[in-house]
Design an enzyme around this catalytic site. Structure first.
Site, PDB file in Angstrom:
ATOM      1  N   SER A  31       4.033   2.582   3.197  1.00  0.00           N
ATOM      2  CA  SER A  31       4.709   3.087   1.882  1.00  0.00           C
ATOM      3  C   SER A  31       6.083   3.531   2.253  1.00  0.00           C
ATOM      4  CB  SER A  31       3.806   4.156   1.243  1.00  0.00           C
ATOM      5  OG  SER A  31       4.528   4.952   0.258  1.00  0.00           O
ATOM      6  N   TYR A  55      -0.716  12.000   2.604  1.00  0.00           N
ATOM      7  CA  TYR A  55      -0.256  10.551   2.403  1.00  0.00           C
ATOM      8  C   TYR A  55       0.567   9.886   3.157  1.00  0.00           C
ATOM      9  CZ  TYR A  55       0.339   6.280  -0.540  1.00  0.00           C
ATOM     10  OH  TYR A  55       0.549   4.998  -0.808  1.00  0.00           O
ATOM     11  N   LYS A  89       0.489   7.157   6.281  1.00  0.00           N
ATOM     12  CA  LYS A  89       1.237   6.152   6.132  1.00  0.00           C
ATOM     13  C   LYS A  89       2.230   5.686   7.296  1.00  0.00           C
ATOM     14  CE  LYS A  89      -0.413   4.047   2.236  1.00  0.00           C
ATOM     15  NZ  LYS A  89      -1.447   2.797   2.642  1.00  0.00           N
TER      16      LYS A  89
END
Ligand code: NAD
Length: 256
Positions: A148, A161, A165
């Site tokens: 991402s 997150y 990622k």
């Protein structure tokens, strides 16, 4: 004319396949000729996918971060279908909170699904690919880690997150370096904002205008357009591409 991105005769594992990007990846891979091994927690979603795509999909319901489930599924897949050629580490969750408020549970859950899950599937599938390469006649393997823009630029309210990622990028480069000698390639695809259930909040009234103003293309991505680069990287059309992080983000990352 020959289809350069054909996946004819390939068996490809897609995690998080019951909805969103994983479902769209499975649909396109089957359309390109692949057999898809669809993995997800959501049994009902997998059943619907299997019903829609027919005999070219085999489903496995379970948690991608459970080592026993992963090994059992890959053993079964190898017995039923033989060599596995592709893996898309796509399953994901979000547990947002500002850093000072984030619980250890929120941190651990996100790291477990994105990072530990991807490691377990990479190891289990990769071991089978290496066996096939050593036996001779292996067409090559391709592993795609779904990352991402959060892994490249950080993310407010999502340290867990963003860390997961970014971790996937390190994993991608390590796989590429270790397994190139077996003709196993590894690449990351870094999405911006795709219209899926995961991004409902960010696309909602509160954040919408701010986020859109940072995307040069000025719109969210659709699932059917972001899965084309995944299938390209799975295919022989990408036979000399490995260790890369491909942005598919409408230009998000170039804005300063
Ligand atoms: P989604 O929420 O629509 O789908 C995720 C799927 O993963 C669901 O079917 C869910 O059941 C499954 N899943 C979650 N935890 C699991 C577990 N422990 N075991 C097995 N399956 C599990 O999300 P999406 O938008 O399709 O996202 C897919 C991937 O793309 C994720 O890795 C996400 O982080 C990444 N991504 C998405 C966007 C976006 O804008 N949607 C942007 C960047 C990256």
């Amino acid at each position: 004319m020959q289809n350069m991105v054909s996946l004819e005769g390939r068996t490809i594992v897609v995690t998080g396949a019951a909805q969103g990007i994983g479902k769209a990846t499975s649909e396109l891979a089957v359309a390109l000729g692949a057999r898809v091994v669809a993995v997800d927690l959501n049994q009902a979603g997998l059943d619907a996918l299997a019903q829609a795509l027919g005999k070219n999909v085999a489903t496995y319901a379970g948690d991608v971060s459970d080592p026993k489930f992963v090994q059992g599924a890959i053993d079964d897949v190898s017995t039923r279908f033989g060599v596995v050629h592709g893996l898309v580490n796509n399953a994901g969750i979000i547990r947002p909170a500002m850093i000072e408020k984030m619980t250890l549970q929120q941190w651990n859950e996100v790291i477990a699904v994105h990072l530990t899950g991807a490691f377990l599937w990479t190891q289990a599938v990769g071991r089978r690919m290496i066996e096939a390469a050593n036996a001779g006649g292996f067409a090559g393997g391709s592993i795609i880690n779904i990352s991402s823009v959060a892994g490249r630029g950080g993310s407010i309210g999502q340290i867990n997150y963003a860390a997961a990622k970014a971790g996937l990028l390190g994993m991608t480069m390590s796989i590429a370096k270790e397994w190139a000698r077996y003709n196993i390639r590894a690449n990351s695809v870094c999405f911006g904002v795709v219209e899926t259930p995961m991004t409902e909040t960010i696309r909602g009234e509160k954040f919408r205008d701010g986020v859109l103003s940072r995307i040069p293309m000025g719109r969210w991505a659709q699932t059917d357009e972001v899965v084309k680069p995944i299938c390209f990287l799975l295919s022989d059309a990408a036979s000399y591409i490995t260790g890369q992080h491909v942005p598919v983000d409408g230009g998000y990352l170039i804005t300063v």
